[in-house]
Enzyme design. Structure first.
Site, PDB file in Angstrom:
ATOM      1  N   ASP A 280       0.830  -1.200   0.000  1.00  0.00           N
ATOM      2  CA  ASP A 280       0.000   0.000   0.000  1.00  0.00           C
ATOM      3  C   ASP A 280       0.866   1.252   0.000  1.00  0.00           C
ATOM      4  OD1 ASP A 280      -2.305   1.841   0.869  1.00  0.00           O
ATOM      5  OD2 ASP A 280      -3.271  -0.128   0.809  1.00  0.00           O
TER       6      ASP A 280
ATOM      7  N   HIS B 190      -3.653   6.046   3.437  1.00  0.00           N
ATOM      8  CA  HIS B 190      -4.403   4.866   3.002  1.00  0.00           C
ATOM      9  C   HIS B 190      -3.826   3.582   3.601  1.00  0.00           C
ATOM     10  CE1 HIS B 190      -5.682   1.830  -0.067  1.00  0.00           C
ATOM     11  NE2 HIS B 190      -6.788   2.552  -0.087  1.00  0.00           N
TER      12      HIS B 190
ATOM     13  N   SER C  33     -11.355  -0.581  -0.693  1.00  0.00           N
ATOM     14  CA  SER C  33     -10.073  -0.656   0.034  1.00  0.00           C
ATOM     15  C   SER C  33     -10.278  -1.055   1.482  1.00  0.00           C
ATOM     16  CB  SER C  33      -9.376   0.707   0.032  1.00  0.00           C
ATOM     17  OG  SER C  33      -8.622   0.890  -1.128  1.00  0.00           O
TER      18      SER C  33
END
Ligand code: CA
Ligand code: CA
Ligand code: CA
Length: 715
Positions: free
Chosen positions: A169, A226, A388
């Site tokens: 990620d 994220h 996600s």
């Protein structure tokens, strides 16, 4: 896959408008790759391509590189021999891909495409951010139990501390208070000494790898948030009285950073991360990002190599509202059997408008307003939405499954996740399973074996089954829904050879096997699986008894001979209780030929629907035999140890109050009485029997009930 690229498309390329911004803010600035987007395809780098040379042609391929003034930047021998090729300035990557393909010297040549994170940060209010995805009691307009049953599952297992999970990620805030204790630590690397101690090409890669720089590094700093959010959903430290809890309370989070400060990253850097995860022992890889087609052979090869290494991959469907059967997203839509693709469910178990695919997306998991760790401080939390967020719910589940059943293959972990979903109407036709992750069921399957209380249930009122040698009955309705190894069944098949099952596949097998075994028959319960022959004598009976919620189904073999010894006759039975317990009882198994008596040639135990999880009492007499008058009780692991319930069975009369306690067998239950719900006194103490139902009579009362009762468990 033949090239769909053409000069026409090439002329339609455009430079991504965010390029200038990346130059200012990204730490990928050193490379400043020129980014190009072709019609109908993802953006890609113009200065790199990905190839796989044909076997034995590396010399020719090197000549090819020289001819094109290209340079081999990196190769991954353990990842299908993918090579990252750096191109000279001023050439088109698409044209070079076409040239390499036309050369006949490569298996594949592909663009170095951009993959994009599948989440949007939304309302930063955290105050009301209950972690509804873990336990939904209807808060904020949600629907009760529209969650993944994490709380129920945690009573079974909450730690995957031995399982390495790679979050590929945007990096990780490794110092976050809810993350730091769950980091994977590279055993070969010494922290902060500026030396690549383990010689893997990255200096001080103590908790993972950053592949976005000119050379790989151990700097995992997350400037996008994220990655920190995704990692927290998967494995934030649980039960530490801080912030949030991950799906797994403890795990070993490996961070592989390939996404930049805007959530974009390149296939070449992703492949470097996947290679790192594979070589450093990750068993689960979380991929909360996607790229559209056309299919990229290098990426496909990279994920195939994770499959070959036995790694489970969990991938996001994407957020753009597309049917991925028509517009596939990768890696989610690679047809590789170690990949679980995930769409998002709402707090009401509804479709959220993100990507879906009846044949290309496997299941749904919570993906809206998910509270998790964030990157701006060590105590930062944030709400985010998207596929996600749904993806690490499933990756966390996969980690827990591997912690509980370490022997499972990647495919068996996938099957367990997909085979135990809650079917949800809104997801029918939107994903392969038509359901949402249920962690509690995914972790079920194992039983604990207890000595049971022998109490033969007579065959009065049961149906006699006419079974041939090796015969199998038709579907017999249980009369209730029986939860078994994470699935619900309403029909049973009876095999002549001393076993019952829920799938009518190979139940005729006369040659009994060890458990578990993935070969069919699966989803079986074997009180005495051996080569029996009801056609040669005796009888097999089936019946359902009791009243809800304490119904039970019984199958009894009475005086049924062994096929190879007509004088060796067995009488035994299996009882399936509505509360999911199972009991085997042996009335007559000791007499006759000693090669077959007492189960010395039988399989005795339970097996789940994929033959991956079994609970074996014995196989061929090992480690134990059975004997006349014996009962064996199987209680599902994690069968919620709920407080016993209590109910009136009959109206009170002169005989007193008749009550029934429903609880977990073997627990010591005290029934208490109170006139005012304030003071309580004991009226009865007893062990809850094997069927989970304890009858109690309070003879002290007469007339209408004027007292309150409750049941409590007392050690
Ligand atoms: Ca290193
Ligand atoms: Ca070092
Ligand atoms: Ca099997």
């Amino acid at each position: 896959m033949p090239s769909k690229l053409s000069v026409k498309y090439f002329q339609m390329r455009w430079v991504a408008i965010c390029l200038g911004l990346i130059g200012v803010l990204s730490d990928a600035v050193a490379q400043s790759p020129r980014i190009v987007r072709l019609k109908d395809g993802p953006a890609h780098r113009e200065d790199r391509i990905l190839i796989v040379p044909k076997q034995g042609r590396s010399a020719m391929v090197n000549t090819l590189h020289a001819r094109h003034k290209a340079r081999l930047k990196k190769s991954f021998p353990g990842m299908g021999n993918i090579q990252v090729i750096e191109l000279p300035p001023g050439v088109s990557a698409a044209e070079m891909v076409a040239r390499y393909r036309q050369s006949g010297e490569v298996e594949s040549a592909d663009l170095d495409v951009v993959l994009t994170a599948c989440a949007q940060p939304n309302d930063p209010r955290v105050a009301n951010g209950d972690q509804w995805h873990l336990n939904n009691f209807g808060q904020s307009g949600g629907v009760f139990d529209a969650d993944m049953d994490a709380v129920e599952a945690w009573s079974n297992l909450n730690s995957a501390s031995n399982v390495i999970v790679a979050v590929v990620d945007s990096g990780l805030r490794v110092t976050h208070q809810d993350i730091a204790a769950n980091l994977w630590v590279n055993p070969g690397e010494i922290r902060g000494n500026g030396i690549d101690d383990d010689g893997n090409g990255a200096i001080d890669d103590v908790h993972g790898l950053n592949s976005t720089g000119p050379t790989p590094s151990g700097n995992l700093t997350d400037y996008f948030g994220h990655g920190t959010h995704v990692a927290g959903i998967l494995g934030a430290v649980g039960n530490n009285a801080l912030g949030v809890s991950g799906v797994a309370w403890s795990t070993r989070l490996m961070t592989c950073r390939f996404l930049d400060n805007f959530g974009n990253g390149y296939a070449s850097d992703l492949i470097e991360c996947l290679n790192y995860a594979r070589t450093n022992g990750a068993k689960v890889v979380n991929c909360s990002f996607e790229t559209p087609g056309p299919i990229n052979t290098a990426l496909s090869n990279a994920f195939w190599n994770l499959r070959e290494a036995g790694v489970v991959v969990v991938a996001a469907a994407g957020n753009t509202g597309l049917d991925t059967d028509l517009a596939p997203r990768y890696p989610a839509c690679f047809a590789i059997d170690n990949i679980i693709s995930v769409m998002a469910s709402s707090r009401s178990d509804t479709y959220l408008g993100y990507n879906y695919g009846a044949t290309t997306i496997d299941l749904a998991a919570p993906g809206f307003d998910i509270l998790s760790t964030y990157y701006r401080s060590d105590s930062d939390y944030y709400l985010m939405s998207g596929t996600s967020m749904a993806t690490p719910c499933v990756a966390g589940a996969a980690a827990l499954i591997l912690a509980k059943f370490p022997h499972l293959t990647a495919q068996q972990v996938v099957n367990r996740v997909l085979g135990t979903v809650d079917k949800v109407p809104d997801f029918s036709g939107k994903c392969v399973t038509g359901g949402r992750l249920n962690l509690a069921r995914a972790l079920s399957g194992g039983f604990t074996i207890f000595p049971g209380t022998y109490a033969w249930i007579p065959t009065n009122g049961m149906t006699s089954l006419t079974l041939t040698d090796n015969g199998v009955s038709g579907a017999r309705p249980l009369g209730f829904s029986f939860g078994y190894t994470g699935k619900e069944y309403t029909n049973l098949y009876v095999g002549a050879n001393g076993l019952v099952g829920f799938l009518n596949l190979s139940l005729s097998a006369s040659s009994n096997t060890n458990l578990p075994l993935s070969t069919i028959p699966n989803a079986i319960l074997c009180p005495f699986w051996d080569d029996l022959n009801p056609a040669g004598g005796g009888q097999v009976w089936f019946g359902t008894m009791g009243t809800a919620p304490n119904r039970y189904a019984v199958v009894s073999w009475v005086e049924v001979p062994h096929k190879l010894s007509a004088s060796t006759k067995f009488t035994f039975q299996i009882i399936l209780y509505e509360n999911e317990n199972v009991r085997f009882q042996y009335a007559k198994v000791n007499s006759g030929n000693s090669q077959y008596a007492q189960g010395v040639s039988a399989t005795i135990g339970l097996e789940d629907f994929m033959g991956g999880v079994g609970t074996k009492y014995s196989f061929m007499g090992s480690p134990s035999v059975v004997t006349n008058g014996q009962a064996i009780l199987f209680i599902p692991n994690g069968n919620p140890g709920v407080e016993p319930s209590i109910e009136y069975v009959s109206p009170v009369g002169s005989g007193g109050s008749h009550l029934r306690v429903n609880g977990v067998p073997g627990e010591r239950c005290v029934v208490q009485v109170s006139p005012d719900l304030v003071t309580w006194s004991d009226v009865a103490t007893n062990l809850i029997p094997d069927d989970g139902v304890l009858p109690i009579s309070d003879l002290a009362t007469a007339g209408p009930p004027n007292r309150f009762y409750r049941a409590v468990i007392r050690p």
